[in-house]
Design a protein around this motif. Structure first.
Motif, PDB file in Angstrom:
ATOM      1  N   TYR A 109      71.851 -33.913   6.641  1.00 29.45           N
ATOM      2  CA  TYR A 109      72.694 -32.963   5.928  1.00 29.45           C
ATOM      3  C   TYR A 109      73.413 -33.658   4.776  1.00 29.45           C
ATOM      4  O   TYR A 109      73.582 -34.872   4.788  1.00 29.45           O
ATOM      5  CB  TYR A 109      73.744 -32.371   6.879  1.00 29.45           C
ATOM      6  CG  TYR A 109      73.160 -31.513   7.978  1.00 29.45           C
ATOM      7  CD1 TYR A 109      73.044 -30.141   7.818  1.00 29.45           C
ATOM      8  CD2 TYR A 109      72.734 -32.082   9.177  1.00 29.45           C
ATOM      9  CE1 TYR A 109      72.512 -29.347   8.824  1.00 29.45           C
ATOM     10  CE2 TYR A 109      72.197 -31.298  10.186  1.00 29.45           C
ATOM     11  CZ  TYR A 109      72.092 -29.930  10.004  1.00 29.45           C
ATOM     12  OH  TYR A 109      71.569 -29.160  11.007  1.00 29.45           O
ATOM     13  N   ASN A 110      73.892 -32.868   3.826  1.00 26.48           N
ATOM     14  CA  ASN A 110      74.666 -33.415   2.711  1.00 26.48           C
ATOM     15  C   ASN A 110      76.174 -33.286   2.952  1.00 26.48           C
ATOM     16  O   ASN A 110      76.960 -33.343   2.026  1.00 26.48           O
ATOM     17  CB  ASN A 110      74.271 -32.738   1.389  1.00 26.48           C
ATOM     18  CG  ASN A 110      74.614 -31.257   1.372  1.00 26.48           C
ATOM     19  OD1 ASN A 110      75.053 -30.686   2.376  1.00 26.48           O
ATOM     20  ND2 ASN A 110      74.405 -30.626   0.234  1.00 26.48           N
ATOM     21  N   ARG A 111      76.552 -33.143   4.212  1.00 26.95           N
ATOM     22  CA  ARG A 111      77.956 -33.071   4.612  1.00 26.95           C
ATOM     23  C   ARG A 111      78.082 -33.551   6.046  1.00 26.95           C
ATOM     24  O   ARG A 111      77.089 -33.597   6.789  1.00 26.95           O
ATOM     25  CB  ARG A 111      78.492 -31.647   4.502  1.00 26.95           C
ATOM     26  CG  ARG A 111      77.789 -30.683   5.451  1.00 26.95           C
ATOM     27  CD  ARG A 111      78.355 -29.270   5.380  1.00 26.95           C
ATOM     28  NE  ARG A 111      77.677 -28.372   6.296  1.00 26.95           N
ATOM     29  CZ  ARG A 111      77.928 -28.260   7.587  1.00 26.95           C
ATOM     30  NH1 ARG A 111      78.871 -29.008   8.144  1.00 26.95           N
ATOM     31  NH2 ARG A 111      77.267 -27.412   8.348  1.00 26.95           N
ATOM     32  N   ALA A 112      79.291 -33.884   6.448  1.00 31.06           N
ATOM     33  CA  ALA A 112      79.534 -34.300   7.833  1.00 31.06           C
ATOM     34  C   ALA A 112      79.612 -33.066   8.722  1.00 31.06           C
ATOM     35  O   ALA A 112      80.305 -32.102   8.391  1.00 31.06           O
ATOM     36  CB  ALA A 112      80.828 -35.099   7.924  1.00 31.06           C
ATOM     37  N   LEU A 113      78.904 -33.086   9.830  1.00 33.78           N
ATOM     38  CA  LEU A 113      78.955 -31.997  10.793  1.00 33.78           C
ATOM     39  C   LEU A 113      80.113 -32.207  11.757  1.00 33.78           C
ATOM     40  O   LEU A 113      80.545 -33.334  11.987  1.00 33.78           O
ATOM     41  CB  LEU A 113      77.651 -31.926  11.595  1.00 33.78           C
ATOM     42  CG  LEU A 113      76.521 -31.092  10.992  1.00 33.78           C
ATOM     43  CD1 LEU A 113      76.109 -31.609   9.642  1.00 33.78           C
ATOM     44  CD2 LEU A 113      75.347 -31.044  11.934  1.00 33.78           C
ATOM     45  N   SER A 114      80.598 -31.115  12.329  1.00 28.43           N
ATOM     46  CA  SER A 114      81.620 -31.183  13.375  1.00 28.43           C
ATOM     47  C   SER A 114      80.947 -31.544  14.687  1.00 28.43           C
ATOM     48  O   SER A 114      79.718 -31.461  14.824  1.00 28.43           O
ATOM     49  CB  SER A 114      82.321 -29.833  13.506  1.00 28.43           C
ATOM     50  OG  SER A 114      81.418 -28.864  14.016  1.00 28.43           O
ATOM     51  N   ALA A 115      81.747 -31.890  15.688  1.00 29.66           N
ATOM     52  CA  ALA A 115      81.209 -32.201  17.012  1.00 29.66           C
ATOM     53  C   ALA A 115      80.440 -31.009  17.578  1.00 29.66           C
ATOM     54  O   ALA A 115      79.371 -31.176  18.167  1.00 29.66           O
ATOM     55  CB  ALA A 115      82.336 -32.618  17.957  1.00 29.66           C
ATOM     56  N   SER A 116      80.952 -29.798  17.385  1.00 30.74           N
ATOM     57  CA  SER A 116      80.246 -28.624  17.917  1.00 30.74           C
ATOM     58  C   SER A 116      78.935 -28.384  17.179  1.00 30.74           C
ATOM     59  O   SER A 116      77.950 -27.934  17.786  1.00 30.74           O
ATOM     60  CB  SER A 116      81.136 -27.381  17.883  1.00 30.74           C
ATOM     61  OG  SER A 116      81.488 -27.059  16.559  1.00 30.74           O
ATOM     62  N   GLU A 117      78.869 -28.694  15.900  1.00 34.15           N
ATOM     63  CA  GLU A 117      77.607 -28.565  15.166  1.00 34.15           C
ATOM     64  C   GLU A 117      76.589 -29.605  15.643  1.00 34.15           C
ATOM     65  O   GLU A 117      75.394 -29.303  15.762  1.00 34.15           O
ATOM     66  CB  GLU A 117      77.839 -28.702  13.664  1.00 34.15           C
ATOM     67  CG  GLU A 117      78.555 -27.512  13.050  1.00 34.15           C
ATOM     68  CD  GLU A 117      78.924 -27.724  11.606  1.00 34.15           C
ATOM     69  OE1 GLU A 117      78.657 -26.820  10.788  1.00 34.15           O
ATOM     70  OE2 GLU A 117      79.481 -28.811  11.273  1.00 34.15           O
ATOM     71  N   ILE A 118      77.053 -30.821  15.925  1.00 29.54           N
ATOM     72  CA  ILE A 118      76.166 -31.856  16.475  1.00 29.54           C
ATOM     73  C   ILE A 118      75.601 -31.372  17.808  1.00 29.54           C
ATOM     74  O   ILE A 118      74.397 -31.466  18.065  1.00 29.54           O
ATOM     75  CB  ILE A 118      76.922 -33.189  16.664  1.00 29.54           C
ATOM     76  CG1 ILE A 118      77.373 -33.761  15.323  1.00 29.54           C
ATOM     77  CG2 ILE A 118      76.095 -34.185  17.477  1.00 29.54           C
ATOM     78  CD1 ILE A 118      76.292 -34.341  14.469  1.00 29.54           C
ATOM     79  N   GLN A 119      76.451 -30.823  18.664  1.00 28.46           N
ATOM     80  CA  GLN A 119      76.006 -30.324  19.964  1.00 28.46           C
ATOM     81  C   GLN A 119      75.037 -29.153  19.799  1.00 28.46           C
ATOM     82  O   GLN A 119      74.059 -29.043  20.530  1.00 28.46           O
ATOM     83  CB  GLN A 119      77.209 -29.926  20.815  1.00 28.46           C
ATOM     84  CG  GLN A 119      78.029 -31.126  21.224  1.00 28.46           C
ATOM     85  CD  GLN A 119      79.423 -30.772  21.713  1.00 28.46           C
ATOM     86  OE1 GLN A 119      79.837 -29.630  21.675  1.00 28.46           O
ATOM     87  NE2 GLN A 119      80.151 -31.789  22.151  1.00 28.46           N
ATOM     88  N   GLY A 120      75.298 -28.303  18.814  1.00 29.05           N
ATOM     89  CA  GLY A 120      74.391 -27.191  18.546  1.00 29.05           C
ATOM     90  C   GLY A 120      73.021 -27.673  18.089  1.00 29.05           C
ATOM     91  O   GLY A 120      71.990 -27.168  18.539  1.00 29.05           O
ATOM     92  N   ASP A 121      73.002 -28.650  17.186  1.00 27.03           N
ATOM     93  CA  ASP A 121      71.724 -29.214  16.744  1.00 27.03           C
ATOM     94  C   ASP A 121      70.973 -29.839  17.914  1.00 27.03           C
ATOM     95  O   ASP A 121      69.749 -29.727  18.006  1.00 27.03           O
ATOM     96  CB  ASP A 121      71.938 -30.278  15.661  1.00 27.03           C
ATOM     97  CG  ASP A 121      72.068 -29.695  14.268  1.00 27.03           C
ATOM     98  OD1 ASP A 121      71.980 -28.464  14.116  1.00 27.03           O
ATOM     99  OD2 ASP A 121      72.251 -30.491  13.329  1.00 27.03           O
ATOM    100  N   MET A 122      71.705 -30.505  18.796  1.00 20.35           N
ATOM    101  CA  MET A 122      71.079 -31.165  19.936  1.00 20.35           C
ATOM    102  C   MET A 122      70.411 -30.150  20.864  1.00 20.35           C
ATOM    103  O   MET A 122      69.341 -30.408  21.416  1.00 20.35           O
ATOM    104  CB  MET A 122      72.128 -31.969  20.712  1.00 20.35           C
ATOM    105  CG  MET A 122      71.555 -32.729  21.892  1.00 20.35           C
ATOM    106  SD  MET A 122      72.807 -33.586  22.838  1.00 20.35           S
ATOM    107  CE  MET A 122      73.507 -32.242  23.769  1.00 20.35           C
ATOM    108  N   SER A 123      71.012 -28.993  21.024  1.00 15.87           N
ATOM    109  CA  SER A 123      70.512 -28.029  22.008  1.00 15.87           C
ATOM    110  C   SER A 123      69.659 -26.915  21.402  1.00 15.87           C
ATOM    111  O   SER A 123      69.144 -26.079  22.138  1.00 15.87           O
ATOM    112  CB  SER A 123      71.686 -27.422  22.778  1.00 15.87           C
ATOM    113  OG  SER A 123      72.552 -26.747  21.892  1.00 15.87           O
ATOM    114  N   THR A 124      69.477 -26.915  20.083  1.00 14.45           N
ATOM    115  CA  THR A 124      68.706 -25.867  19.423  1.00 14.45           C
ATOM    116  C   THR A 124      67.512 -26.479  18.711  1.00 14.45           C
ATOM    117  O   THR A 124      67.677 -27.275  17.785  1.00 14.45           O
ATOM    118  CB  THR A 124      69.576 -25.108  18.400  1.00 14.45           C
ATOM    119  OG1 THR A 124      70.741 -24.624  19.059  1.00 14.45           O
ATOM    120  CG2 THR A 124      68.809 -23.955  17.787  1.00 14.45           C
TER     121      THR A 124
END
Length: 142
Positions: A109-124
């Motif tokens: 990404y061209n920006r820092a993700l939040s912890a919840s976005e990291i978790q979403g990417d991990m599970s999706t």
């Protein structure tokens, strides 16, 4: 593990995420903007699917393993803009820096993700785009 095990490497040291180094058993991340790497406290398990992510927002580098923040450190500076190659699973310029496992679903990404976005990417899972339709070969008449 011996040597560097590059997961993602943006030439020339603009940024990188490695599974291990000769000096660090666990994953770490950084780049030319960082005074030191942000490093996980333990090695990745062998023969086990593991999600690894790093974010940098211009103030803090954060390292995640399986959606959980395992390390962070203050850091400022700009990520270098470079025309260098983006390499996944190794470094074509240096022999022996290859990741020895499977890598899938890489996201940058061209920006820092939040912890919840990291978790979403991990599970999706990434969705494969539909196959193109209406294609024709240039210069070919059916």
């Amino acid at each position: 593990l011996n040597g560097y095990t590059d997961i993602i490497y943006k030439d020339t040291d603009a940024y990188w995420l490695v599974g291990s180094t000769p000096n660090v058993a666990g994953p770490c991340a950084g780049g030319s903007f960082a005074s030191t790497a942000v490093t996980a406290p333990s090695a990745l398990p062998l023969n086990t699917w593991t999600h690894v992510a790093e974010t940098y927002d211009g103030a803090t580098m954060v390292l995640y393993v399986n959606g959980v923040q395992v390390a962070n450190q203050p850091q400022t500076g700009l990520v270098a803009s470079t025309a260098g190659s983006l390499m996944i699973g190794g470094n074509a310029n240096v022999t022996g820096k290859n990741w020895s496992g499977l890598i899938d679903e890489v996201r940058i990404y061209n920006r820092a993700l939040s912890a919840s976005e990291i978790q979403g990417d991990m599970s999706t899972a990434l969705q494969r785009p539909p196959a193109p339709t209406g294609l024709r070969v240039a210069g070919h008449t059916p």
